[in-house]
Enzyme design. Structure first.
Site, PDB file in Angstrom:
ATOM      1  N   THR A   1     -22.554  52.865 -23.911  1.00  0.00           N
ATOM      2  CA  THR A   1     -21.098  53.036 -23.956  1.00  0.00           C
ATOM      3  C   THR A   1     -20.750  54.308 -24.720  1.00  0.00           C
ATOM      4  OG1 THR A   1     -20.718  51.881 -26.053  1.00  0.00           O
ATOM      5  CG2 THR A   1     -20.816  50.523 -24.048  1.00  0.00           C
ATOM      6  N   ARG A   2     -19.490  54.672 -24.609  1.00  0.00           N
ATOM      7  CA  ARG A   2     -19.030  55.887 -25.290  1.00  0.00           C
ATOM      8  C   ARG A   2     -19.149  55.724 -26.811  1.00  0.00           C
ATOM      9  NH1 ARG A   2     -13.174  58.151 -23.739  1.00  0.00           N
ATOM     10  NH2 ARG A   2     -14.020  57.698 -21.708  1.00  0.00           N
TER      11      ARG A   2
ATOM     12  N   ASP B   1     -15.161  45.497 -32.851  1.00  0.00           N
ATOM     13  CA  ASP B   1     -14.659  46.063 -34.112  1.00  0.00           C
ATOM     14  C   ASP B   1     -15.222  45.275 -35.301  1.00  0.00           C
ATOM     15  OD1 ASP B   1     -12.947  48.083 -32.990  1.00  0.00           O
ATOM     16  OD2 ASP B   1     -11.636  46.461 -32.338  1.00  0.00           O
TER      17      ASP B   1
ATOM     18  N   ASP C   1     -23.430  48.906 -34.427  1.00  0.00           N
ATOM     19  CA  ASP C   1     -24.076  49.924 -35.265  1.00  0.00           C
ATOM     20  C   ASP C   1     -23.760  49.657 -36.729  1.00  0.00           C
ATOM     21  OD1 ASP C   1     -21.324  50.533 -34.880  1.00  0.00           O
ATOM     22  OD2 ASP C   1     -21.665  52.512 -35.732  1.00  0.00           O
TER      23      ASP C   1
ATOM     24  N   GLU D   1     -21.208  53.865 -28.439  1.00  0.00           N
ATOM     25  CA  GLU D   1     -22.632  53.889 -28.815  1.00  0.00           C
ATOM     26  C   GLU D   1     -23.137  55.333 -28.935  1.00  0.00           C
ATOM     27  OE1 GLU D   1     -25.202  51.902 -26.055  1.00  0.00           O
ATOM     28  OE2 GLU D   1     -26.920  53.052 -26.754  1.00  0.00           O
TER      29      GLU D   1
ATOM     30  N   LYS E   1     -13.255  45.054 -44.084  1.00  0.00           N
ATOM     31  CA  LYS E   1     -12.698  44.422 -45.302  1.00  0.00           C
ATOM     32  C   LYS E   1     -12.825  42.903 -45.218  1.00  0.00           C
ATOM     33  CE  LYS E   1      -9.460  48.082 -46.386  1.00  0.00           C
ATOM     34  NZ  LYS E   1      -8.142  48.624 -46.104  1.00  0.00           N
TER      35      LYS E   1
HETATM   36  C1  LIG Z   1     -15.369  49.928 -31.372  1.00  0.00           C
HETATM   37  S1  LIG Z   1     -14.516  49.851 -29.831  1.00  0.00           S
HETATM   38  C2  LIG Z   1     -15.853  49.757 -28.654  1.00  0.00           C
HETATM   39  C3  LIG Z   1     -15.385  50.089 -27.259  1.00  0.00           C
HETATM   40  C4  LIG Z   1     -16.465  49.999 -26.157  1.00  0.00           C
HETATM   41  N1  LIG Z   1     -16.951  48.616 -26.038  1.00  0.00           N
HETATM   42  C5  LIG Z   1     -17.637  50.930 -26.440  1.00  0.00           C
HETATM   43  O1  LIG Z   1     -18.719  50.442 -26.845  1.00  0.00           O
HETATM   44  O2  LIG Z   1     -17.470  52.156 -26.229  1.00  0.00           O
HETATM   45  C6  LIG Z   1     -13.882  48.188 -29.853  1.00  0.00           C
HETATM   46  C7  LIG Z   1     -12.928  47.925 -28.679  1.00  0.00           C
HETATM   47  O3  LIG Z   1     -12.601  46.526 -28.613  1.00  0.00           O
HETATM   48  C8  LIG Z   1     -11.271  46.411 -28.130  1.00  0.00           C
HETATM   49  N2  LIG Z   1     -10.785  45.065 -28.465  1.00  0.00           N
HETATM   50  C9  LIG Z   1     -10.678  44.526 -29.698  1.00  0.00           C
HETATM   51  N3  LIG Z   1     -10.200  43.264 -29.619  1.00  0.00           N
HETATM   52  C10 LIG Z   1     -10.020  42.997 -28.286  1.00  0.00           C
HETATM   53  C11 LIG Z   1      -9.556  41.881 -27.561  1.00  0.00           C
HETATM   54  N4  LIG Z   1      -9.164  40.763 -28.179  1.00  0.00           N
HETATM   55  N5  LIG Z   1      -9.508  41.961 -26.214  1.00  0.00           N
HETATM   56  C12 LIG Z   1      -9.889  43.083 -25.572  1.00  0.00           C
HETATM   57  N6  LIG Z   1     -10.342  44.188 -26.208  1.00  0.00           N
HETATM   58  C13 LIG Z   1     -10.407  44.143 -27.550  1.00  0.00           C
HETATM   59  C14 LIG Z   1     -10.547  47.533 -28.830  1.00  0.00           C
HETATM   60  O4  LIG Z   1      -9.382  47.892 -28.144  1.00  0.00           O
HETATM   61  C15 LIG Z   1     -11.594  48.662 -28.771  1.00  0.00           C
HETATM   62  O5  LIG Z   1     -11.425  49.416 -27.593  1.00  0.00           O
END
Ligand SMILES: C[S@@+](CC[C@H](N)C(=O)[O-])C[C@H]1O[C@@H](n2cnc3c(N)ncnc32)[C@H](O)[C@@H]1O
Length: 140
Positions: free
Chosen positions: A119-120, A45, A81, A122, A49
């Protein structure tokens, strides 16, 4: 998580897979040093901000931890991205003396290597016109 388990079952694999449906950070802290050949951090993520930047997964401390988890010659791989987060990630990883970025030409980080799973998130970013960067860092 349900989708992952279904894929593992359908593929008949998964014997050597462990999954954790929780905050990954305590696991990262608990794993022994020098125990991993590769670490993938795919589309963390970006927390756009400024006041939330402390929440970003990629920090100097987490990079140091990933470095210690890797075997010599092991790879840290990160995809994003988000152009702003890309700069943040590169600044932090290249500041670590024990990790070397393999990117030399644009194609090195704009093309996903064959041994790098899509990944989904991506796929969605691509569809929406946000090409990801694929960053590979080797432990010296
Ligand atoms: C933008 S999504 C990307 C998901 C996946 N990696 C993909 O590329 O499709 C970011 C993911 O990181 C997970 N996440 C964020 N902080 C985390 C943490 N401390 N431990 C495990 N997952 C975390 C969120 O729940 C979210 O599913």
């Amino acid at each position: 998580m349900a989708s992952l388990l279904r894929h593992l079952e359908d593929d008949g694999g998964g014997a050597n897979v462990r999954v954790l449906a929780d905050d990954a950070r305590p696991l990262v802290d608990a794993l022994p040093d020098g125990s991993l050949e590769r670490v993938f951090v795919l589309h963390p993520d970006p927390w756009p901000k400024r006041r939330h930047h402390f929440r970003r997964l990629i920090q100097h401390a987490s990079i140091a931890r990933f470095h210690d988890l890797l075997v010599p010659g092991g790879e840290l791989r990160i995809a994003t991205d988000d152009p702003a987060y890309l700069g943040w990630i590169l600044a932090r990883v290249t500041a670590h003396p024990g990790l070397r970025w393999t990117g030399r030409r644009m194609a090195d980080w704009r093309t996903r290597p064959d041994d790098w799973p899509e990944t989904r998130y991506e796929a969605k970013a691509r569809r929406e016109g946000r090409p990801p960067a694929y960053l590979r860092f080797v432990k010296q």
